[in-house]
Design a protein around this motif. Structure first.
Motif, PDB file in Angstrom:
ATOM      1  N   GLY A  58       0.846  -1.206   0.000  1.00 62.55           N
ATOM      2  CA  GLY A  58       0.000   0.000   0.000  1.00 62.55           C
ATOM      3  C   GLY A  58       0.877   1.251   0.000  1.00 62.55           C
ATOM      4  N   ALA A  59       1.904   1.240   0.852  1.00 69.15           N
ATOM      5  CA  ALA A  59       2.806   2.388   0.942  1.00 69.15           C
ATOM      6  C   ALA A  59       3.539   2.597  -0.374  1.00 69.15           C
ATOM      7  N   LEU A  60       3.988   1.486  -0.984  1.00 71.02           N
ATOM      8  CA  LEU A  60       4.717   1.591  -2.256  1.00 71.02           C
ATOM      9  C   LEU A  60       3.834   2.200  -3.354  1.00 71.02           C
ATOM     10  N   VAL A  61       2.615   1.706  -3.443  1.00 67.62           N
ATOM     11  CA  VAL A  61       1.703   2.218  -4.482  1.00 67.62           C
ATOM     12  C   VAL A  61       1.439   3.712  -4.281  1.00 67.62           C
ATOM     13  N   ASN A  62       1.185   4.084  -3.030  1.00 66.46           N
ATOM     14  CA  ASN A  62       0.916   5.500  -2.749  1.00 66.46           C
ATOM     15  C   ASN A  62       2.127   6.370  -3.069  1.00 66.46           C
ATOM     16  N   GLU A  63       3.288   5.882  -2.714  1.00 67.21           N
ATOM     17  CA  GLU A  63       4.536   6.609  -2.965  1.00 67.21           C
ATOM     18  C   GLU A  63       4.701   6.825  -4.466  1.00 67.21           C
ATOM     19  N   MET A  64       4.452   5.736  -5.229  1.00 65.83           N
ATOM     20  CA  MET A  64       4.583   5.815  -6.675  1.00 65.83           C
ATOM     21  C   MET A  64       3.547   6.792  -7.249  1.00 65.83           C
ATOM     22  N   ARG A  65       2.345   6.760  -6.691  1.00 62.07           N
ATOM     23  CA  ARG A  65       1.312   7.668  -7.198  1.00 62.07           C
ATOM     24  C   ARG A  65       1.710   9.128  -6.945  1.00 62.07           C
ATOM     25  N   GLN A  66       2.256   9.388  -5.767  1.00 63.97           N
ATOM     26  CA  GLN A  66       2.673  10.761  -5.444  1.00 63.97           C
ATOM     27  C   GLN A  66       3.796  11.224  -6.374  1.00 63.97           C
ATOM     28  N   GLU A  67       4.733  10.328  -6.619  1.00 65.05           N
ATOM     29  CA  GLU A  67       5.877  10.686  -7.467  1.00 65.05           C
ATOM     30  C   GLU A  67       5.404  10.996  -8.892  1.00 65.05           C
ATOM     31  N   VAL A  68       4.570  10.096  -9.420  1.00 61.48           N
ATOM     32  CA  VAL A  68       4.048  10.294 -10.784  1.00 61.48           C
ATOM     33  C   VAL A  68       3.253  11.595 -10.868  1.00 61.48           C
ATOM     34  N   THR A  69       2.424  11.839  -9.861  1.00 62.26           N
ATOM     35  CA  THR A  69       1.613  13.072  -9.843  1.00 62.26           C
ATOM     36  C   THR A  69       2.510  14.302  -9.874  1.00 62.26           C
ATOM     37  N   ALA A  70       3.577  14.284  -9.097  1.00 60.40           N
ATOM     38  CA  ALA A  70       4.488  15.435  -9.028  1.00 60.40           C
ATOM     39  C   ALA A  70       5.153  15.676 -10.387  1.00 60.40           C
ATOM     40  N   VAL A  71       5.607  14.603 -11.027  1.00 58.62           N
ATOM     41  CA  VAL A  71       6.243  14.747 -12.338  1.00 58.62           C
ATOM     42  C   VAL A  71       5.235  15.302 -13.353  1.00 58.62           C
ATOM     43  N   LEU A  72       4.029  14.744 -13.268  1.00 58.75           N
ATOM     44  CA  LEU A  72       2.995  15.173 -14.213  1.00 58.75           C
ATOM     45  C   LEU A  72       2.637  16.651 -14.020  1.00 58.75           C
ATOM     46  N   ASP A  73       2.506  17.077 -12.745  1.00 59.32           N
ATOM     47  CA  ASP A  73       2.169  18.480 -12.461  1.00 59.32           C
ATOM     48  C   ASP A  73       3.251  19.419 -12.994  1.00 59.32           C
ATOM     49  N   ALA A  74       4.503  19.026 -12.793  1.00 57.74           N
ATOM     50  CA  ALA A  74       5.619  19.867 -13.248  1.00 57.74           C
ATOM     51  C   ALA A  74       5.589  20.007 -14.774  1.00 57.74           C
ATOM     52  N   ARG A  75       5.347  18.855 -15.435  1.00 55.26           N
ATOM     53  CA  ARG A  75       5.287  18.858 -16.903  1.00 55.26           C
ATOM     54  C   ARG A  75       4.098  19.713 -17.383  1.00 55.26           C
ATOM     55  N   MET A  76       3.003  19.627 -16.646  1.00 58.49           N
ATOM     56  CA  MET A  76       1.801  20.401 -17.001  1.00 58.49           C
ATOM     57  C   MET A  76       2.108  21.894 -16.965  1.00 58.49           C
ATOM     58  N   THR A  77       2.802  22.336 -15.917  1.00 57.98           N
ATOM     59  CA  THR A  77       3.156  23.752 -15.791  1.00 57.98           C
ATOM     60  C   THR A  77       3.996  24.189 -16.995  1.00 57.98           C
ATOM     61  N   GLU A  78       4.952  23.351 -17.390  1.00 61.72           N
ATOM     62  CA  GLU A  78       5.810  23.647 -18.542  1.00 61.72           C
ATOM     63  C   GLU A  78       4.988  23.795 -19.820  1.00 61.72           C
ATOM     64  N   LEU A  79       4.130  22.782 -20.043  1.00 58.76           N
ATOM     65  CA  LEU A  79       3.337  22.785 -21.283  1.00 58.76           C
ATOM     66  C   LEU A  79       2.376  23.971 -21.330  1.00 58.76           C
ATOM     67  N   GLU A  80       1.793  24.329 -20.186  1.00 52.69           N
ATOM     68  CA  GLU A  80       0.863  25.475 -20.157  1.00 52.69           C
ATOM     69  C   GLU A  80       1.594  26.767 -20.484  1.00 52.69           C
ATOM     70  N   ALA A  81       2.775  26.927 -19.902  1.00 51.61           N
ATOM     71  CA  ALA A  81       3.567  28.133 -20.172  1.00 51.61           C
ATOM     72  C   ALA A  81       3.923  28.205 -21.654  1.00 51.61           C
ATOM     73  N   ALA A  82       4.295  27.038 -22.216  1.00 50.27           N
ATOM     74  CA  ALA A  82       4.653  26.998 -23.641  1.00 50.27           C
ATOM     75  C   ALA A  82       3.451  27.370 -24.508  1.00 50.27           C
ATOM     76  N   ALA A  83       2.267  26.908 -24.076  1.00 46.95           N
ATOM     77  CA  ALA A  83       1.057  27.192 -24.856  1.00 46.95           C
ATOM     78  C   ALA A  83       0.775  28.694 -24.885  1.00 46.95           C
ATOM     79  N   VAL A  84       0.930  29.362 -23.733  1.00 49.77           N
ATOM     80  CA  VAL A  84       0.688  30.809 -23.655  1.00 49.77           C
ATOM     81  C   VAL A  84       1.688  31.551 -24.540  1.00 49.77           C
ATOM     82  N   GLU A  85       2.952  31.104 -24.475  1.00 48.87           N
ATOM     83  CA  GLU A  85       3.994  31.740 -25.267  1.00 48.87           C
ATOM     84  C   GLU A  85       3.702  31.617 -26.764  1.00 48.87           C
ATOM     85  N   ALA A  86       3.275  30.414 -27.147  1.00 49.15           N
ATOM     86  CA  ALA A  86       2.975  30.167 -28.558  1.00 49.15           C
ATOM     87  C   ALA A  86       1.824  31.056 -29.013  1.00 49.15           C
TER      88      ALA A  86
END
Ligand code: ZN
Length: 345
Positions: A58-86
């Motif tokens: 249970g702990a491993l799955v949650n840890e993995m979910r948190q890590e994936v979420t963090a990476v995804l959020d960071a990538r989302m911020t990048e892509l949104e900024a790029a979209a505004v710039e474009a």
């Protein structure tokens, strides 16, 4: 199961990297982290594991979910900024285009009339009083010497809300309320406000209009005080050469009652279309406060007396500014309102 988890994590991270637009990344989020995604499935499948392994997994799955979420959020911020710039890069601004003019408001002619009258009376020591627009039958009629069934109630066709409540037909209930509150003290008030009557709207009638009520109560208040006050009002509103005259009239709450006319400001009294060839223009109703009204509010008519007057703000504004249709005041047409910009003073 640990191997399965690690493979899944690898897969999601690759998908996140591969997503090149906000939309694609949102699809990844829904597919892997959503309620129907594989991570949720893993958590649901925990029940099949031996009891001692469950907390660790249970702990491993949650840890993995948190890590994936963090990476995804960071990538989302990048892509949104790029979209505004474009988007900004694609847009051009033509600075030579003319601007859209902003319509600037102006004091409404009714506001002007009310403020002018308020100024005059505040200068003479009056206070401004206000009261509710939805009024009790008692204050609108009974306290003003208009008991139920009184024929004069028909002079003011009313909008009743219930048996005891109505939209006030005049600002006079503020008199009754103020007298009740002041409990025998002298009074000098002016009460501007909306009033309502069941009337068919036309060029000179409106089911809603503005009234300004005046009331003075004290020892030795006489008819001549009323006349002097109205004379000042007439001169203030229509010019210092105006004269006034009082004609006998009838209102249930005043005795004696008068109508006040001013000498025509257009022709000076010789007769024209504004004064209907009479040389005089009807302005308002007034009178000495009826002893019954004083008594009902707890004043002793043997000791004090008073006068009251009621002005229709629309009537004054129509005369003063030459407005021919009362409905112009309520249509919010800027072309109408803007005409009054330069008539001040
Ligand atoms: Zn005239």
């Amino acid at each position: 199961m640990e191997a399965q988890l690690s493979a899944l994590k690898q897969e999601v991270l690759e998908k996140i990297q591969a997503a090149s637009t906000v939309k694609e990344l949102q699809d990844v989020r829904v597919a892997y982290l959503g309620k129907k995604g594989p991570i949720t499935d893993l958590l649901k499948g925990m029940g099949k594991l031996p009891a001692e392994e469950r907390p660790k997994m249970g702990a491993l799955v949650n840890e993995m979910r948190q890590e994936v979420t963090a990476v995804l959020d960071a990538r989302m911020t990048e892509l949104e900024a790029a979209a505004v710039e474009a988007q900004l890069a694609n847009e051009t601004i033509d600075v030579t285009l003319p601007g859209r003019p902003v319509q600037i408001g102006n004091h409404h002619p009714l506001t002007k009339v009310i403020e002018e009258i308020e100024d005059l009376f505040i200068g003479m020591g009056y206070e401004i009083a206000e009261g509710p627009e939805v009024e009790k039958d008692y204050y609108n009629f009974e306290a003003l010497n208009l008991p139920k069934g009184h024929p004069a109630r028909d002079m003011q066709d009313s909008f009743y809300i219930s048996e005891e409540l109505l939209l006030r037909t005049h600002t006079s209930p503020v008199q009754a309320r103020t007298m009740e509150k002041k409990k025998g003290e002298p009074i000098r008030i002016i009460c501007p406000g909306k009033v309502f009557r069941r009337d068919n709207d036309d060029a000179t009638h409106s089911h809603q209009f503005m009234q300004i009520e005046g009331l003075v109560i004290g020892e030795n208040i006489r008819m001549t005080d009323l006349k002097g006050t109205l004379d000042l009002l007439g001169k203030k509103m229509f010019g210092s050469n105006r004269e006034i005259r009082l004609r006998p009239s009838f209102f249930p709450f005043t005795e004696p009652s008068v109508e006040m006319d001013i000498s025509c400001f257009k022709c000076g009294g010789s007769g024209c279309s504004v004064c209907k060839r009479t040389g005089w223009i009807e302005i308002l109703g007034a009178g000495m406060v009826h002893p019954n009204v004083l008594e009902m509010a707890g004043y002793d008519p043997e000791k004090v007396s008073g006068f009251a007057f009621g002005i229709g703000a629309e009537r004054i504004a129509m005369l003063k500014y030459g407005v021919e249709d009362i409905r112009h005041f309520y249509t919010n047409d800027m072309r109408f309102i803007q005409q009054f910009e330069r008539t001040e003073g």
